[in-house]
Each structure stands twice: as structure tokens, then as C-alpha cells.
Motif scaffolding. Structure first.
Motif, PDB file in Angstrom:
ATOM      1  N   LYS A  13      -3.741   2.053   5.729  1.00 50.92           N
ATOM      2  CA  LYS A  13      -4.067   2.105   4.173  1.00 50.92           C
ATOM      3  C   LYS A  13      -4.424   0.881   3.730  1.00 50.92           C
ATOM      4  O   LYS A  13      -5.391   0.828   3.089  1.00 50.92           O
ATOM      5  CB  LYS A  13      -3.089   2.820   3.719  1.00 50.92           C
ATOM      6  CG  LYS A  13      -2.739   4.212   3.922  1.00 50.92           C
ATOM      7  CD  LYS A  13      -1.525   4.849   2.984  1.00 50.92           C
ATOM      8  CE  LYS A  13      -1.228   6.362   3.362  1.00 50.92           C
ATOM      9  NZ  LYS A  13      -2.491   7.205   3.323  1.00 50.92           N
ATOM     10  N   LYS A  18      -6.515   1.261   0.332  1.00 47.55           N
ATOM     11  CA  LYS A  18      -5.637   2.204  -0.415  1.00 47.55           C
ATOM     12  C   LYS A  18      -4.398   1.440  -0.746  1.00 47.55           C
ATOM     13  O   LYS A  18      -3.218   1.834  -0.148  1.00 47.55           O
ATOM     14  CB  LYS A  18      -5.471   3.557   0.685  1.00 47.55           C
ATOM     15  CG  LYS A  18      -6.998   4.420   0.660  1.00 47.55           C
ATOM     16  CD  LYS A  18      -6.553   5.470   1.756  1.00 47.55           C
ATOM     17  CE  LYS A  18      -7.812   6.205   1.773  1.00 47.55           C
ATOM     18  NZ  LYS A  18      -7.592   7.236   2.623  1.00 47.55           N
ATOM     19  N   ASP A  19      -4.176   0.475  -1.522  1.00 45.84           N
ATOM     20  CA  ASP A  19      -3.138  -0.275  -1.644  1.00 45.84           C
ATOM     21  C   ASP A  19      -2.160   0.541  -2.451  1.00 45.84           C
ATOM     22  O   ASP A  19      -0.945   0.635  -2.093  1.00 45.84           O
ATOM     23  CB  ASP A  19      -3.503  -1.466  -2.476  1.00 45.84           C
ATOM     24  CG  ASP A  19      -4.492  -2.356  -1.703  1.00 45.84           C
ATOM     25  OD1 ASP A  19      -4.079  -2.766  -0.436  1.00 45.84           O
ATOM     26  OD2 ASP A  19      -5.286  -3.001  -2.382  1.00 45.84           O
ATOM     27  N   ASP A  20      -2.581   1.408  -3.389  1.00 49.58           N
ATOM     28  CA  ASP A  20      -1.665   2.277  -4.195  1.00 49.58           C
ATOM     29  C   ASP A  20      -0.757   2.974  -3.241  1.00 49.58           C
ATOM     30  O   ASP A  20       0.458   2.908  -3.287  1.00 49.58           O
ATOM     31  CB  ASP A  20      -2.471   3.358  -4.805  1.00 49.58           C
ATOM     32  CG  ASP A  20      -2.740   2.627  -6.397  1.00 49.58           C
ATOM     33  OD1 ASP A  20      -2.228   1.550  -6.511  1.00 49.58           O
ATOM     34  OD2 ASP A  20      -3.629   3.198  -6.878  1.00 49.58           O
ATOM     35  N   GLU A  21      -1.299   3.919  -2.293  1.00 48.82           N
ATOM     36  CA  GLU A  21      -0.659   4.540  -1.432  1.00 48.82           C
ATOM     37  C   GLU A  21       0.394   3.588  -0.316  1.00 48.82           C
ATOM     38  O   GLU A  21       1.461   4.169  -0.267  1.00 48.82           O
ATOM     39  CB  GLU A  21      -1.646   5.403  -0.550  1.00 48.82           C
ATOM     40  CG  GLU A  21      -2.053   6.381  -1.232  1.00 48.82           C
ATOM     41  CD  GLU A  21      -3.376   7.269  -0.455  1.00 48.82           C
ATOM     42  OE1 GLU A  21      -3.182   7.140   0.822  1.00 48.82           O
ATOM     43  OE2 GLU A  21      -4.382   7.592  -1.155  1.00 48.82           O
ATOM     44  N   ASN A  24       3.282   2.520  -2.551  1.00 49.33           N
ATOM     45  CA  ASN A  24       4.093   3.421  -2.807  1.00 49.33           C
ATOM     46  C   ASN A  24       4.981   3.879  -1.741  1.00 49.33           C
ATOM     47  O   ASN A  24       6.175   4.092  -1.887  1.00 49.33           O
ATOM     48  CB  ASN A  24       3.321   4.435  -3.410  1.00 49.33           C
ATOM     49  CG  ASN A  24       3.333   4.413  -5.085  1.00 49.33           C
ATOM     50  OD1 ASN A  24       4.089   4.507  -5.887  1.00 49.33           O
ATOM     51  ND2 ASN A  24       1.817   4.613  -5.255  1.00 49.33           N
TER      52      ASN A  24
ATOM     53  N   ASP B  58      -3.317  -7.706  -8.160  1.00 51.23           N
ATOM     54  CA  ASP B  58      -3.511  -6.382  -8.055  1.00 51.23           C
ATOM     55  C   ASP B  58      -2.165  -5.797  -7.174  1.00 51.23           C
ATOM     56  O   ASP B  58      -1.587  -4.577  -7.615  1.00 51.23           O
ATOM     57  CB  ASP B  58      -4.615  -5.846  -7.426  1.00 51.23           C
ATOM     58  CG  ASP B  58      -5.851  -6.120  -8.127  1.00 51.23           C
ATOM     59  OD1 ASP B  58      -5.680  -6.340  -9.147  1.00 51.23           O
ATOM     60  OD2 ASP B  58      -6.954  -5.919  -7.698  1.00 51.23           O
ATOM     61  N   ASN B  61       0.842  -5.533  -9.587  1.00 51.52           N
ATOM     62  CA  ASN B  61       0.462  -4.733 -10.657  1.00 51.52           C
ATOM     63  C   ASN B  61       0.963  -3.286 -10.006  1.00 51.52           C
ATOM     64  O   ASN B  61       1.791  -2.392 -10.667  1.00 51.52           O
ATOM     65  CB  ASN B  61      -0.849  -4.640 -11.067  1.00 51.52           C
ATOM     66  CG  ASN B  61      -0.900  -5.904 -12.096  1.00 51.52           C
ATOM     67  OD1 ASN B  61       0.005  -6.381 -12.674  1.00 51.52           O
ATOM     68  ND2 ASN B  61      -2.416  -6.219 -12.294  1.00 51.52           N
ATOM     69  N   ILE B  62       0.466  -3.050  -8.778  1.00 52.08           N
ATOM     70  CA  ILE B  62       0.651  -1.728  -8.218  1.00 52.08           C
ATOM     71  C   ILE B  62       2.281  -1.625  -7.950  1.00 52.08           C
ATOM     72  O   ILE B  62       2.733  -0.488  -8.169  1.00 52.08           O
ATOM     73  CB  ILE B  62      -0.081  -1.444  -7.037  1.00 52.08           C
ATOM     74  CG1 ILE B  62      -1.834  -1.538  -7.146  1.00 52.08           C
ATOM     75  CG2 ILE B  62       0.431  -0.540  -6.052  1.00 52.08           C
ATOM     76  CD1 ILE B  62      -2.329  -1.659  -5.921  1.00 52.08           C
ATOM     77  N   LYS B  65       3.907  -0.866 -11.086  1.00 50.86           N
ATOM     78  CA  LYS B  65       3.809   0.674 -11.563  1.00 50.86           C
ATOM     79  C   LYS B  65       4.774   1.327 -10.787  1.00 50.86           C
ATOM     80  O   LYS B  65       5.299   2.280 -11.254  1.00 50.86           O
ATOM     81  CB  LYS B  65       2.544   0.754 -11.365  1.00 50.86           C
ATOM     82  CG  LYS B  65       1.388   0.471 -12.411  1.00 50.86           C
ATOM     83  CD  LYS B  65      -0.275   0.952 -12.422  1.00 50.86           C
ATOM     84  CE  LYS B  65      -1.007   0.309 -13.223  1.00 50.86           C
ATOM     85  NZ  LYS B  65      -2.481   0.673 -12.779  1.00 50.86           N
ATOM     86  N   ALA B  66       4.752   1.287  -9.558  1.00 46.32           N
ATOM     87  CA  ALA B  66       5.649   1.958  -8.664  1.00 46.32           C
ATOM     88  C   ALA B  66       6.997   1.845  -9.102  1.00 46.32           C
ATOM     89  O   ALA B  66       7.775   2.851  -9.050  1.00 46.32           O
ATOM     90  CB  ALA B  66       5.471   1.514  -7.265  1.00 46.32           C
ATOM     91  N   LYS B  69       7.572   3.875 -12.360  1.00 48.34           N
ATOM     92  CA  LYS B  69       7.547   5.115 -12.249  1.00 48.34           C
ATOM     93  C   LYS B  69       8.844   5.485 -11.566  1.00 48.34           C
ATOM     94  O   LYS B  69       9.338   6.538 -12.258  1.00 48.34           O
ATOM     95  CB  LYS B  69       6.591   5.394 -11.075  1.00 48.34           C
ATOM     96  CG  LYS B  69       5.894   6.706 -11.384  1.00 48.34           C
ATOM     97  CD  LYS B  69       4.821   6.941 -10.268  1.00 48.34           C
ATOM     98  CE  LYS B  69       4.472   8.339  -9.899  1.00 48.34           C
ATOM     99  NZ  LYS B  69       3.438   8.373  -8.931  1.00 48.34           N
TER     100      LYS B  69
END
Lengths: 195, 370
Positions: A13, A18-21, A24, B58, B61-62, B65-66, B69
Motif C-alpha cells: 500500500k 495508498k498511504d491513507d489505507e 489506518n 502528509d 496529517n493522515i 486524521k486517523a 476519527k
């Protein structure tokens, strides 16, 4: 999901941008464990996320620099980074250290702590503004070439360029655009020169 | 690869520390020959730092956000738990208050109901104190009349009616009370066993903790006769007064429980709140010697055996002369007082024969003593 495949998924990822995934997934898996460990030993609850964030940055740096050994479990690696950072913080704060409780699940990864990130607060804003000027496409392209160190052929497929030549041309333009912006912004220029 | 691309590759590798000795020498040579190379290296390194830092910002920041959330989600869960707990406590509180109020109402209601029933009872409903030995068909006939004449009580709820209907004939503390209801149906009765009486004020099941228990004495019957009986000794649990109804094996209600044939009987016990309990009684059979001795001069009588068929009774003296004779209706029990057909009483030894319509016969002896 076994650990190996979990590690592979995270690395894949990150590699795919796909850093968001990826983050998370890591947050869900690692953060509660770190919190439990630190808070359970009298640590400050407020520090947990900062430590996790720093560990994540550290981990990303290693991945970006191709220094991460994928034989290590990602979650264990990040977890241990967090714990080490917390122990170092305690040392700095001259608090009690529960060294006996520490178990390394990754092969003795010891990283000298460096929390002197160059961009904090105002600088973050400057970088953000700068990238707003050059656009997301350029940012993505430059990240692929510089941070992820991907081959132009790979970038062409990922970003849907018509040809390698087109990608190279775009890359050149973006690079120049950023350099122009940096040179026109003495605050960032001075900061970068000082690194 | 063009020379420029080659230079860019070398710079890129140099910035990452990936140059071999040979490549490093090549870059050094290029730097000496072309002063612009150093500028390219500086620019690349500056760009590299900039991009890397940008990437790390970034990432931060992510992660933030996580985290936010997750905090938000946790807050929602916490709120839900708090609201759920408060709602549960409130519900329990309301339930307790409601239950307490309902309990008060259910304690008062049955008395009111009984009074209502008494008021609404038609004039021709009879209440007889006959103990546990009603005189056979006399009461049965009387009851049948009542059934024909009276309509069901209509000012009660339907569920109350259902229970009232099942109590067609009840006896309360040795009193038989005939209720002005229509004839019973088996399915109605079965339903009544599981559904307690529900008044408009009764919301909770008052019978949940009620266990009605009655103790009966059972008199066995002579073989092929109806001389068995059921007698109530005592009843406990529930709320007085109690109502009892005896049903035969075909679920027909019985009003005479002193002349029972052998077999299984069911008794429905109902307390004043409408709580019910079924009890099964077996009237056993015994072989009897049909030799009776009576002293009619002190009021003793000989009771003929009860059979659900017509019969003819003959009582003859030892010489074979007919002393007394009479036809017996089905289920009729004759209480013979020792008098002959002429009306006089002669002590002595007599034989009796009861010839039934199906040609079966019961015989024995009756001795009249003074």
C-alpha cells in the motif's frame, strides 16, 4: 490474516501511494497496543499519539530510503519504535524506566532518536502553500520519483502518462517549478540550506 | 540514455548513497569538467529534502486524521454507552414504579370483580349450600334450567367471559354456586389453563408466583358402579375463595362428585384472581360385596348403585315374594328407606335384583334391622 501477509499488504500500500489505507491499518493494529503498554506503565496518555506519529514517520523514512527490511513484521517494528521513543523520552525527562518489561520482537532495532524535524508549524504551512501552487499531480510525480524512487516506466503506468517521454517532460517541469518556488521563498530556501 | 539522463541518474543515486566507486569517480570527473553539475546536485538534494519532508508531513496529517476519527468514534461509543445506561436505569425505574402500581391494582381488582359478578348475577341464579353431596340429578336438572334461561354476562371483558364460562359450576368452600353461563367447550377450557383472567386494570400476570395446591380425599367405587367420590380436604396458595370444577375424561363438567365411576378426573382450581391449576384425580375401582344392612327405623337408607342406564329394581323376601319394586332412570340413585310397595317396613332378609335395559344385572342382599 497472518503477520507476513499483513506486512506485505502494508508495504504494498505504501509503495502504491495508498498511504491513507496503510496508516489506518497500522493505527488500528498498533496504536491500541502502544497505548496499553505506555498507559499501563504510568505513561502519559497524551504522549501516546505523538510517539506513534513519530514512529510512523521514522518507519516511512526507512521505507522511502529502501532501508526497511521486509522480513520484520511491520506492526512489531512500529510498536517497538514507539516503545523505544517513549523510553528515550522518559530518560530525557528523568523518569523511571521499566526496562525489564521491554521485549524486542524485531531483531534489536535501535534507532538514535532524532525528533528535530525541520518543518514544524509555520514551515508546514509554507510547504503546503507551495504544493498548492504546483498542484497535486506534480506532487505525486515528484513523490514517486524522489521518495518512492520508482522507475519512470512504473510511474507512466501508475499515473497514466501517454509515454515515458511525456512523463519525463512532466517530471522536469514539476522539478523546475518546485525549485523556482523554493528559490523565490527565502524562508524555505534558508531552512533547506541549513539541513 | 542521453548524457543528461545519465547525469540525473548519477545525481539521484548519489543523493541516496547508492553510487558504486566507479560511478562516484565518474560523477567527480563530471563535476570537475562541468561546474553546473554541482548546482544540479544541490538542487536535487534540496528538492529531495523538500519532497521527503512534504511526504512525512502528509503521513503525520493522515495519522492525525486517523487518530481524530478514532477519538470521535470512541466518543460516540462512550455517549451511546452513557445514553444506553441512563435509558436502562430510567426504564428500570419506570418499570418498578409501574409494577408497584400494577401490583396495588391487582390486589384490589379481584374483590371488585367478585362484587360486580354478584351484582350482575340474575335473580334466578341459585346459590345452594348442599355440602359435597348434592342429590344427583336434582341439581343437574336445576342447572340445566339455569343454562337455558340465563344469557352470559355481557358487561365484562371478553377475557373475563372466557374464564367465567369455564366456571360453569363451581363450589366455593363447600357451597355450590351456579354461574349464569352457557355450556362449556373443551378448547375454551384448555385456553383458560394457560391464560389467567385479565381485567382492564390487570397488566402483569398475577399468577406468576401463585401455586395452587388442593388436597382431595378419594373414595373408590364398586366395580361397574358409580359409588366413588371426591372430597376436598384443603386448598393452599393463591387468593381465597377458591372455585373448583370437576371434569370427566371427556372434559365434560360434572356437578355430582359423590357418584363417580372409576376413572380419571380433572379438577380445575381457580382462585379469586383467576389463577388456575389443574389437578388430576383417579377414582379407583374395588370389588364390593353387595350385602347391605340398614336400620330404616332410625332413618338409614340403602342407596342403589348409580348406572347411566335404565333399570328395574326388585326386592324380594326369602320366600320369593316381591317386597318392593321400582323403575330406575339412567343415573338415578334411589335412597330406599326399607318400605315395601305397601308402605310398611318389615325387618328381615331380602334379596335385590336390578335388571338393566342392556340385560346386565346387579344383585345382592339387604337386611332390615330394627
Amino acid at each position: 490474516m497472518n503477520s507476513t501477509s499483513y506486512t506485505d499488504i502494508i508495504l504494498q500500500k505504501i509503495n502504491d501511494g495508498k498511504d491513507d489505507e496503510a496508516i489506518n491499518l497500522l493505527y488500528k493494529k498498533v496504536f491500541p497496543l502502544v497505548k496499553k503498554y505506555i498507559v499501563g506503565r504510568g505513561g502519559d496518555k497524551e504522549d501516546v499519539f505523538d510517539l506513534f506519529q513519530d514512529a510512523l514517520v521514522e518507519f516511512y523514512k526507512m521505507v522511502g530510503a529502501k532501508k526497511y527490511d521486509s522480513r520484520y513484521k511491520v506492526e512489531a517494528f512500529v510498536y517497538n519504535l514507539c516503545i523505544h521513543k517513549w523510553l528515550n523520552k522518559i530518560k530525557r525527562d528523568q523518569r523511571l524506566v521499566f526496562k525489564d518489561d521491554l521485549e524486542m520482537t524485531v531483531n534489536q532495532y535501535v534507532e538514535t532518536e532524532r525528533v528535530d524535524y525541520q518543518f514544524l508549524g509555520k514551515e508546514e504551512q509554507l510547504i503546503h502553500q507551495l504544493f498548492e501552487k504546483i498542484g497535486d499531480k506534480c506532487k505525486e510525480l515528484l513523490t514517486y520519483t524522489i521518495f518512492n524512487d520508482l522507475m519512470m516506466e512504473d510511474i507512466v503506468i501508475r499515473m497514466g502518462f501517454a509515454s515515458i517521454a511525456a512523463a519525463k517532460m512532466q517530471h522536469q517541469r514539476c522539478k523546475q517549478k518546485v525549485l523556482d518556488e523554493i528559490h523565490s521563498n527565502p524562508e524555505i530556501l534558508n531552512k533547506l540550506k541549513g539541513i | 540514455m542521453t548524457p543528461q539522463e545519465n547525469i540525473e541518474l548519477l545525481i539521484r543515486k548519489f543523493s541516496r548513497g547508492q553510487l558504486s566507486e566507479k560511478e562516484l569517480d565518474e560523477l567527480e570527473l563530471l563535476k570537475q569538467t562541468d561546474p553546473n553539475i554541482q548546482k544540479q546536485i544541490d538542487d536535487y538534494q534540496m528538492l529531495s529534502v523538500f519532497i521527503n519532508e512534504s511526504k512525512l508531513i502528509d503521513i503525520k496529517n493522515i495519522a492525525t486524521k486517523a487518530h481524530q476519527k478514532a477519538i470521535k468514534r470512541n466518543d460516540v461509543i462512550k455517549k451511546a454507552v452513557v445514553i444506553g445506561s441512563v435509558a436502562t436505569i430510567a426504564f428500570l425505574g419506570i418499570a418498578i414504579v409501574w409494577y408497584t402500581n400494577t401490583e396495588k391494582q391487582t390486589i384490589l381488582t379481584p374483590t371488585d370483580t367478585i362484587k360486580k359478578n354478584n351484582k350482575s348475577k340474575p335473580n334466578n341464579v341459585t346459590e345452594k349450600t348442599v355440602g359435597l353431596a348434592p342429590k344427583g340429578n336434582t341439581i343437574y336438572d336445576s342447572r340445566e334450567k339455569s343454562i337455558v334461561q340465563h344469557k352470559p354476562v355481557t358487561n365484562h371483558t371478553s377475557s373475563k367471559d372466557s374464564i367465567q364460562k369455564q366456571l360453569e359450576n363451581t363450589f366455593v368452600d363447600n357451597k355450590i354456586i351456579e354461574q349464569p353461563t352457557t355450556t362449556q367447550k373443551t378448547n375454551t377450557l384448555n385456553k383458560a389453563t394457560t391464560t389467567p383472567r385479565q381485567d382492564s386494570t390487570m397488566r402483569l400476570d398475577p399468577c406468576k408466583k401463585v401455586t395452587l395446591q388442593a388436597d382431595f380425599s378419594v373414595q373408590s367405587t364398586c366395580k361397574e358402579e358409580q359409588t366413588g367420590s371426591i372430597k376436598l380436604n384443603r386448598c393452599s396458595g393463591g387468593y381465597k375463595p377458591y372455585h373448583f370444577q370437576v371434569y370427566d375424561i371427556h372434559h365434560n363438567p360434572l356437578d355430582d362428585f359423590m357418584h363417580l365411576e372409576a376413572g380419571h378426573y380433572k379438577i380445575l382450581i381457580t382462585d379469586t384472581k383467576g389463577c388456575t391449576s389443574w389437578q388430576e384425580i383417579i377414582v379407583p375401582e374395588k370389588s364390593c360385596q353387595n350385602h347391605y344392612t340398614i336400620n330404616p327405623f332410625i332413618g338409614e337408607t340403602w342407596e342403589t348403585p348409580k348406572k347411566d342406564k335404565k333399570g328395574h329394581l326388585k326386592i324380594v323376601d326369602k320366600k320369593g315374594n316381591i317386597y318392593f319394586s321400582q323403575n330406575l332412570a339412567p343415573a338415578e340413585v334411589l335412597f330406599w328407606d326399607g318400605k315395601s310397595n305397601n308402605g310398611d317396613i318389615k325387618s328381615g332378609y331380602y334379596l335385590f335384583y336390578i335388571q338393566y335395559e342392556d340385560n346386565s344385572m346387579t344383585n345382592g342382599t339387604v337386611t332390615i334391622i330394627e
